[in-house]
Design a protein around this motif. Structure first.
Motif, PDB file in Angstrom:
ATOM      1  N   ALA A   1      54.229  68.553  14.267  1.00 12.12           N
ATOM      2  CA  ALA A   1      54.187  68.829  15.699  1.00 12.12           C
ATOM      3  C   ALA A   1      54.659  70.246  15.982  1.00 12.12           C
ATOM      4  CB  ALA A   1      55.067  67.836  16.453  1.00 12.12           C
ATOM      5  N   SER A   2      54.042  70.860  16.971  1.00 13.31           N
ATOM      6  CA  SER A   2      54.458  72.187  17.410  1.00 13.31           C
ATOM      7  C   SER A   2      54.381  72.253  18.924  1.00 13.31           C
ATOM      8  CB  SER A   2      53.600  73.274  16.767  1.00 13.31           C
ATOM      9  OG  SER A   2      52.243  73.117  17.142  1.00 13.31           O
TER      10      SER A   2
ATOM     11  N   ILE B   1      59.726  65.394  22.676  1.00 17.03           N
ATOM     12  CA  ILE B   1      59.171  64.222  22.000  1.00 17.03           C
ATOM     13  C   ILE B   1      60.264  63.219  21.661  1.00 17.03           C
ATOM     14  CG2 ILE B   1      57.942  63.379  19.976  1.00 17.03           C
ATOM     15  CD1 ILE B   1      56.645  66.140  19.779  1.00 17.03           C
TER      16      ILE B   1
ATOM     17  N   ASN C   1      59.990  68.680  12.580  1.00 17.75           N
ATOM     18  CA  ASN C   1      59.087  68.107  13.592  1.00 17.75           C
ATOM     19  C   ASN C   1      57.861  67.481  12.931  1.00 17.75           C
ATOM     20  OD1 ASN C   1      60.641  68.957  15.908  1.00 17.75           O
ATOM     21  ND2 ASN C   1      59.976  71.035  15.433  1.00 17.75           N
TER      22      ASN C   1
ATOM     23  N   GLN D   1      53.496  71.402  26.437  1.00 16.27           N
ATOM     24  CA  GLN D   1      52.414  70.894  25.604  1.00 16.27           C
ATOM     25  C   GLN D   1      52.869  70.747  24.169  1.00 16.27           C
ATOM     26  OE1 GLN D   1      49.225  69.889  26.359  1.00 16.27           O
ATOM     27  NE2 GLN D   1      49.820  70.048  28.507  1.00 16.27           N
ATOM     28  N   VAL D   2      52.276  69.769  23.501  1.00 13.79           N
ATOM     29  CA  VAL D   2      52.586  69.505  22.092  1.00 13.79           C
ATOM     30  C   VAL D   2      51.274  69.484  21.326  1.00 13.79           C
ATOM     31  CG1 VAL D   2      53.461  67.804  20.471  1.00 13.79           C
ATOM     32  CG2 VAL D   2      54.679  68.207  22.628  1.00 13.79           C
TER      33      VAL D   2
ATOM     34  N   SER E   1      56.211  72.126  22.549  1.00 15.95           N
ATOM     35  CA  SER E   1      57.401  71.604  23.234  1.00 15.95           C
ATOM     36  C   SER E   1      57.935  70.367  22.520  1.00 15.95           C
ATOM     37  CB  SER E   1      57.069  71.280  24.689  1.00 15.95           C
ATOM     38  OG  SER E   1      56.597  72.434  25.364  1.00 15.95           O
ATOM     39  N   THR E   2      58.327  70.543  21.278  1.00 11.95           N
ATOM     40  CA  THR E   2      58.730  69.399  20.455  1.00 11.95           C
ATOM     41  C   THR E   2      60.036  68.786  20.920  1.00 11.95           C
ATOM     42  OG1 THR E   2      59.758  70.911  18.886  1.00 11.95           O
ATOM     43  CG2 THR E   2      57.491  70.224  18.423  1.00 11.95           C
TER      44      THR E   2
ATOM     45  N   TYR F   1      50.344  62.619  23.517  1.00 10.58           N
ATOM     46  CA  TYR F   1      49.611  63.634  22.767  1.00 10.58           C
ATOM     47  C   TYR F   1      49.009  62.993  21.522  1.00 10.58           C
ATOM     48  CZ  TYR F   1      52.521  66.636  25.675  1.00 10.58           C
ATOM     49  OH  TYR F   1      53.150  67.224  26.736  1.00 10.58           O
TER      50      TYR F   1
END
Length: 119
Positions: A24-25, A31, A76, A1-2, A27-28, A108
């Motif tokens: 973003a935080s 991406i 990120n 998840q992101v 599971s970067t 996302y």
């Protein structure tokens, strides 16, 4: 998840500038593409600008030459520098992130930040 968190929206006069940020935080590492979309009242959400991990970019014709998307992979975070703002840029701006190669796909979304440009 992101998870995506936007900041930097607000009220500005026509001709002014704003910078949006999106952090973003989660599971970067997954991406590839990050970007900005916007949705004005009564209109469909439209893609504004996207940037790949490779730093290649795509812009909507309506913002070319006025908006610049950038990305800091170490943080990120992506940014949208908006200049020469027009009342028609008024919208809720959403940050997006996609894990695939297709820049048109977003997996996302952030919660959105309001940008209002007064005439």
């Amino acid at each position: 998840q992101v998870q995506l968190v936007e900041s930097g929206g607000g009220l500005v006069q026509a001709g002014g500038s704003l910078r949006l940020s999106c952090a973003a935080s989660g599971s970067t590492f997954s991406i590839n593409v990050m970007g900005w979309y916007r949705q004005a009242p009564g209109k469909q959400r439209e893609r504004v600008a996207v940037i790949r991990r490779s730093m290649t970019t795509n812009y909507a014709d309506s913002v070319k030459g006025r908006f610049t998307i950038s990305r800091d992979n170490t943080k990120n975070t992506i940014y949208l520098q908006m200049t020469s703002l027009k009342p028609e840029d008024t919208a809720v701006y959403y940050c997006s992130a996609g894990v695939g190669l297709d820049f048109r796909r977003a997996d996302y979304w952030g919660q959105g930040t309001q940008v209002t440009v007064s005439a």
